[in-house]
Design a protein around this motif. Structure first.
Motif, PDB file in Angstrom:
ATOM      1  N   VAL A 166       0.854  -1.182   0.000  1.00  0.00           N
ATOM      2  CA  VAL A 166       0.000   0.000   0.000  1.00  0.00           C
ATOM      3  C   VAL A 166       0.895   1.239   0.000  1.00  0.00           C
ATOM      4  CG1 VAL A 166      -1.972   1.129   1.105  1.00  0.00           C
ATOM      5  CG2 VAL A 166      -1.660  -1.343   1.359  1.00  0.00           C
ATOM      6  N   PRO A 167       1.321   1.709  -1.189  1.00  0.00           N
ATOM      7  CA  PRO A 167       2.204   2.867  -1.235  1.00  0.00           C
ATOM      8  C   PRO A 167       1.505   4.187  -0.903  1.00  0.00           C
ATOM      9  CG  PRO A 167       1.683   2.149  -3.455  1.00  0.00           C
ATOM     10  CD  PRO A 167       1.083   1.139  -2.510  1.00  0.00           C
ATOM     11  N   ASN A 168       0.170   4.211  -0.998  1.00  0.00           N
ATOM     12  CA  ASN A 168      -0.576   5.435  -0.735  1.00  0.00           C
ATOM     13  C   ASN A 168      -1.054   5.444   0.724  1.00  0.00           C
ATOM     14  OD1 ASN A 168      -2.619   7.409  -0.469  1.00  0.00           O
ATOM     15  ND2 ASN A 168      -3.057   7.320  -2.647  1.00  0.00           N
ATOM     16  N   PRO A 169      -0.534   6.348   1.578  1.00  0.00           N
ATOM     17  CA  PRO A 169      -0.906   6.358   2.998  1.00  0.00           C
ATOM     18  C   PRO A 169      -2.342   6.801   3.261  1.00  0.00           C
ATOM     19  CG  PRO A 169       0.582   8.176   2.514  1.00  0.00           C
ATOM     20  CD  PRO A 169       0.480   7.344   1.266  1.00  0.00           C
ATOM     21  N   GLU A 170      -3.077   7.227   2.232  1.00  0.00           N
ATOM     22  CA  GLU A 170      -4.487   7.570   2.409  1.00  0.00           C
ATOM     23  C   GLU A 170      -5.369   6.322   2.485  1.00  0.00           C
ATOM     24  OE1 GLU A 170      -5.457  11.703   0.303  1.00  0.00           O
ATOM     25  OE2 GLU A 170      -4.711  10.182  -1.099  1.00  0.00           O
ATOM     26  N   ILE A 171      -4.830   5.179   2.058  1.00  0.00           N
ATOM     27  CA  ILE A 171      -5.639   3.957   2.017  1.00  0.00           C
ATOM     28  C   ILE A 171      -5.529   3.223   3.347  1.00  0.00           C
ATOM     29  CG2 ILE A 171      -6.009   1.750   0.869  1.00  0.00           C
ATOM     30  CD1 ILE A 171      -5.079   3.075  -1.694  1.00  0.00           C
ATOM     31  N   ASP A 172      -6.657   3.105   3.992  1.00  0.00           N
ATOM     32  CA  ASP A 172      -6.755   2.439   5.282  1.00  0.00           C
ATOM     33  C   ASP A 172      -6.452   0.950   5.119  1.00  0.00           C
ATOM     34  OD1 ASP A 172      -8.221   1.049   7.594  1.00  0.00           O
ATOM     35  OD2 ASP A 172      -8.527   3.165   8.105  1.00  0.00           O
ATOM     36  N   PHE A 173      -5.714   0.392   6.067  1.00  0.00           N
ATOM     37  CA  PHE A 173      -5.394  -1.042   6.069  1.00  0.00           C
ATOM     38  C   PHE A 173      -6.649  -1.892   5.913  1.00  0.00           C
ATOM     39  CE2 PHE A 173      -5.887  -4.490   9.176  1.00  0.00           C
ATOM     40  CZ  PHE A 173      -5.213  -5.494   8.502  1.00  0.00           C
ATOM     41  N   ARG A 174      -7.729  -1.515   6.583  1.00  0.00           N
ATOM     42  CA  ARG A 174      -8.956  -2.312   6.545  1.00  0.00           C
ATOM     43  C   ARG A 174      -9.563  -2.331   5.140  1.00  0.00           C
ATOM     44  NH1 ARG A 174     -11.172   1.057  11.539  1.00  0.00           N
ATOM     45  NH2 ARG A 174     -10.262   2.610  10.147  1.00  0.00           N
ATOM     46  N   VAL A 175      -9.458  -1.230   4.420  1.00  0.00           N
ATOM     47  CA  VAL A 175      -9.944  -1.182   3.042  1.00  0.00           C
ATOM     48  C   VAL A 175      -9.078  -2.089   2.170  1.00  0.00           C
ATOM     49  CG1 VAL A 175     -10.247   0.297   1.017  1.00  0.00           C
ATOM     50  CG2 VAL A 175     -10.955   1.110   3.286  1.00  0.00           C
ATOM     51  N   ALA A 176      -7.765  -1.966   2.302  1.00  0.00           N
ATOM     52  CA  ALA A 176      -6.850  -2.794   1.514  1.00  0.00           C
ATOM     53  C   ALA A 176      -7.057  -4.279   1.810  1.00  0.00           C
ATOM     54  CB  ALA A 176      -5.406  -2.387   1.784  1.00  0.00           C
TER      55      ALA A 176
END
Length: 189
Positions: A166-176
């Motif tokens: 997940v290179p984009n820190p806007e993406i929440d772990f739970r979403v990924a």
């Protein structure tokens, strides 16, 4: 703005079960080994219209996030992703029209949107016309501007194991994590 729960790399491991898909999600240690268990989910096979709930561990005592289909019949309806308080934190859907020859998914969350597609057209075609269960599969999600959002890589193994970057820190772990599990379950259809 950085996500509430950001994890740059983690693993999704499918456990063997006869009637369910069981998934364990582990943080990645700095040396690349499996770290802390971040979630556990079970999904009945061929019953993907139900809500898939992720728990803090296999005792299933504490739900931490979930995803659920918006509609029961529409294949393009998509899946809402919720935190432990039932607040929506993201959304994903499979684009069935574009997925005929190469699986394609869309993802949305606070401050970002993008599309993910199987990296290799050749592997996508082999997967559709053969029954080889352990092909490596790579998905690259990018923003409309071409910025990398999320990468999901299935290793070539008998049981499904994924590395999620997940290179984009806007993406929440739970979403990924929900997207990674959703990819696995939806590609089986």
């Amino acid at each position: 703005m950085p996500a509430e729960m950001y994890l740059p790399t983690f693993y999704v491991k499918q456990k063997f079960a006869m009637t369910t898909n069981r998934y364990q999600i582990f943080a990645a240690n700095p040396d690349g080994s499996f770290g802390q268990l971040m979630g556990f989910a079970e999904q009945k096979r061929l019953a993907f219209k139900e809500e898939v709930t992720f728990f803090s561990d296999e005792t299933k005592s504490r739900p931490v996030f979930s995803f659920k289909a918006r509609k029961r019949i529409d294949l393009n309806a998509g899946y809402d992703i919720f935190d432990e308080n039932r607040q929506q934190i993201g959304f994903f859907r499979k684009d069935f029209g574009k997925s005929i020859l190469r699986s394609t998914f869309h993802i949305e969350g606070p401050g970002y949107a993008g599309t993910g597609q199987e990296r290799s057209q050749a592997v996508a075609l082999i997967r559709r016309f053969t029954d080889i269960p352990f092909l490596p599969i790579h998905f690259d999600f990018v923003s409309p501007e071409g910025q990398p959002l999320l990468g999901v890589e299935r290793q070539a193994s008998v049981r499904d194991k994924y590395t999620v970057h997940v290179p984009n820190p806007e993406i929440d772990f739970r979403v990924a994590a929900a997207v990674a599990v959703g990819l696995d379950a939806l590609m089986q259809r």
